[in-house]
Design a protein around this motif. Structure first.
Motif, mmCIF file in Angstrom:
data_model
loop_
_atom_site.group_PDB
_atom_site.id
_atom_site.type_symbol
_atom_site.label_atom_id
_atom_site.label_comp_id
_atom_site.label_asym_id
_atom_site.label_seq_id
_atom_site.Cartn_x
_atom_site.Cartn_y
_atom_site.Cartn_z
ATOM 1 N N GLU A 72 2.600 6.829 -6.587
ATOM 2 C CA GLU A 72 1.489 7.656 -7.069
ATOM 3 C C GLU A 72 1.729 9.132 -6.757
ATOM 4 N N LEU B 177 -4.926 6.350 -22.179
ATOM 5 C CA LEU B 177 -4.369 7.312 -21.222
ATOM 6 C C LEU B 177 -3.929 8.599 -21.937
ATOM 7 N N LEU C 72 -5.491 -2.025 -7.259
ATOM 8 C CA LEU C 72 -5.145 -0.815 -6.525
ATOM 9 C C LEU C 72 -6.175 -0.514 -5.430
ATOM 10 N N MET D 56 -6.875 10.624 -22.620
ATOM 11 C CA MET D 56 -7.327 11.272 -21.386
ATOM 12 C C MET D 56 -6.507 12.526 -21.098
ATOM 13 N N ALA E 5 -8.652 -4.876 -18.950
ATOM 14 C CA ALA E 5 -7.341 -4.572 -18.369
ATOM 15 C C ALA E 5 -7.457 -3.486 -17.312
ATOM 16 N N SER E 6 -8.129 -2.389 -17.640
ATOM 17 C CA SER E 6 -8.120 -1.287 -16.676
ATOM 18 C C SER E 6 -8.990 -1.595 -15.466
ATOM 19 N N TYR F 289 2.730 1.742 -3.397
ATOM 20 C CA TYR F 289 1.837 2.310 -4.409
ATOM 21 C C TYR F 289 1.615 3.793 -4.141
ATOM 22 N N ALA G 286 -3.409 7.996 -10.193
ATOM 23 C CA ALA G 286 -4.040 6.729 -9.802
ATOM 24 C C ALA G 286 -4.551 5.986 -11.030
ATOM 25 N N THR G 287 -5.130 6.728 -11.960
ATOM 26 C CA THR G 287 -5.678 6.107 -13.167
ATOM 27 C C THR G 287 -4.570 5.463 -13.994
ATOM 28 N N GLU H 141 -1.122 -1.409 -14.478
ATOM 29 C CA GLU H 141 -1.002 -2.669 -13.753
ATOM 30 C C GLU H 141 -1.924 -3.716 -14.365
ATOM 31 N N GLY H 142 -3.142 -3.297 -14.667
ATOM 32 C CA GLY H 142 -4.096 -4.221 -15.258
ATOM 33 C C GLY H 142 -3.649 -4.705 -16.624
ATOM 34 N N SER I 66 -5.775 -2.767 -2.418
ATOM 35 C CA SER I 66 -4.588 -2.440 -1.633
ATOM 36 C C SER I 66 -4.837 -1.192 -0.778
ATOM 37 N N ARG J 135 0.842 -1.207 0.000
ATOM 38 C CA ARG J 135 0.000 0.000 0.000
ATOM 39 C C ARG J 135 0.873 1.252 0.000
ATOM 40 N N ASP K 198 -5.782 12.251 -9.385
ATOM 41 C CA ASP K 198 -6.666 11.309 -10.081
ATOM 42 C C ASP K 198 -5.955 10.672 -11.274
ATOM 43 N N ILE L 88 -1.567 4.391 -12.990
ATOM 44 C CA ILE L 88 -1.014 3.210 -12.332
ATOM 45 C C ILE L 88 -1.982 2.033 -12.408
ATOM 46 N N ALA L 89 -3.250 2.301 -12.124
ATOM 47 C CA ALA L 89 -4.232 1.213 -12.142
ATOM 48 C C ALA L 89 -4.302 0.566 -13.510
ATOM 49 N N SER L 90 -4.438 1.374 -14.557
ATOM 50 C CA SER L 90 -4.643 0.753 -15.867
ATOM 51 C C SER L 90 -3.370 0.101 -16.397
ATOM 52 N N LEU M 222 -12.427 6.142 -11.036
ATOM 53 C CA LEU M 222 -11.581 6.919 -11.950
ATOM 54 C C LEU M 222 -11.430 6.216 -13.292
ATOM 55 N N MET N 138 -12.720 7.239 -17.144
ATOM 56 C CA MET N 138 -11.873 7.268 -18.333
ATOM 57 C C MET N 138 -12.447 6.384 -19.438
ATOM 58 N N GLY O 78 -6.860 -3.784 -13.158
ATOM 59 C CA GLY O 78 -5.852 -2.978 -12.482
ATOM 60 C C GLY O 78 -6.465 -2.129 -11.381
#
Lengths: 187, 187
Positions: A129, A180, B163, A183, B155-156, A125, A151-152, A158-159, B166, A122, A148, A154-156, B175, B179, B159
DNA sequence: CCATCGCTAGACTGCTCGGTCTATGTTGGC
DNA sequence: GCCAACATAGACCGAGCAGTCTAGCGATGG
């Protein structure tokens, strides 16, 4: 940093990020790093768990260092995302899809339960971030929006990594990067 | 489907998706499902691995069924994404952030290596993705674009789940959904 | 009433795990 | 040259693992 300690972290990181925490035995780490058990428990009295925490911390540090390096080159945000995508793709192919995200791998296994490792993930991350958000702000993004966006991103990413590795195909990484970039373009 | 077999899959799925494959011992699955070892090996001669494969298959089936249910209600794509986000958020909170994605959890541990479980995860992702793409096409999205969008969405979302769990905070899910909605809006 | 067979039941086994312990280098300050 | 302190080395341990095996239960059909 003592070389044995460093070598253990390096080898353990590689193994954990490939197969997670519980799937890796100490024996495998010790054999691959050519280290006797006594040395491991000398440098990491807390055993496997303390070693994993060190891996997580170093992973966060090196991610942040990489981010700083990019920001020093004067690349803009789109350039950064494209670069990240290319680097990730090359990395996945180079390691034959074996390597993955250390934080995701260990984070998954700790779930939402409160454990030292889960907490370490945690924090890792969160630090990455924040560093990313700070850089976005320096690029002119408003404070709340920067958080925001970080976070977006990193999340996408990772996925995308999860999916790409499973498919042995980097397309998800490219697709997510395109989204991204769109965005970012639209603020 | 035999009730014992079904109960084993249900309990094992819950445990695997919380902590992954290697972190869960058979003893835990058997205790929680109140099943003796003999029954497990009667219904799953291949042991733990065969049980996990069954979990993965059922997981894919139920994801696809849920997708079909949504598509039957006549919701549009944006509505679907919003609904998915709300459902995911409620689920995370209801399970106290313990539950996660079964496919991501097991997929991470198999890495890119070729193993029966890794293959099962790959196929599960592929099937869900195809079903999603098919529905997107029915909603008027062009073929190639539908495939890309489906992969991007999965994927997103995966992810974001990693996150969010965690952090004990569903913000990443919202978020990422925002997107994705923007992406759909712009075709 | 019994034979069959799908299923339950859990004792048991060999093995590997993470962790401990004692013995043995190795090295730098005095 | 000697002594601590640091570090390496690996034998050893109890626990828990996945998996096997034999015994017995209970419904169903003859």
């Amino acid at each position: 940093m003592h070389p044995t300690r460093s070598r253990l972290i390096t080898v353990a990181t590689r193994l954990f990020q490939q197969r997670g925490y519980h799937a890796i035995g100490l024996s495998e780490i010790l054999a691959l790093s050519e280290t006797p058990k006594g040395s491991l428990y000398h440098h990491f009295p807390g055993g496997k768990q303390e070693l994993a925490e060190a891996c997580i911390r170093r992973n966060a540090e090196s991610s942040m260092a990489a981010l700083d390096r990019v920001s020093a080159t004067g690349l803009d945000i789109i350039g950064f995302l494209r670069n990240l995508s290319d680097v990730t793709e090359a990395w996945l192919q180079r390691t034959d899809w074996l390597d993955g995200s250390l934080l995701a791998a260990i984070g998954q296994e700790q779930g939402g339960a409160s454990s030292p490792l889960g907490e370490a993930v945690r924090i890792a991350y969160q630090r990455i971030e924040m560093r990313l958000a700070r850089w976005l702000m320096a690029e002119g993004v408003a404070v709340a929006r920067a958080r925001d966006m970080a976070a977006t991103i990193i999340a996408s990413q990772e996925g995308a990594l999860v999916l790409a590795r499973s498919r042995h195909d980097a397309t998800p990484v490219r697709l997510v990067t395109d989204m991204l970039c769109a965005m970012v373009d639209r603020g």
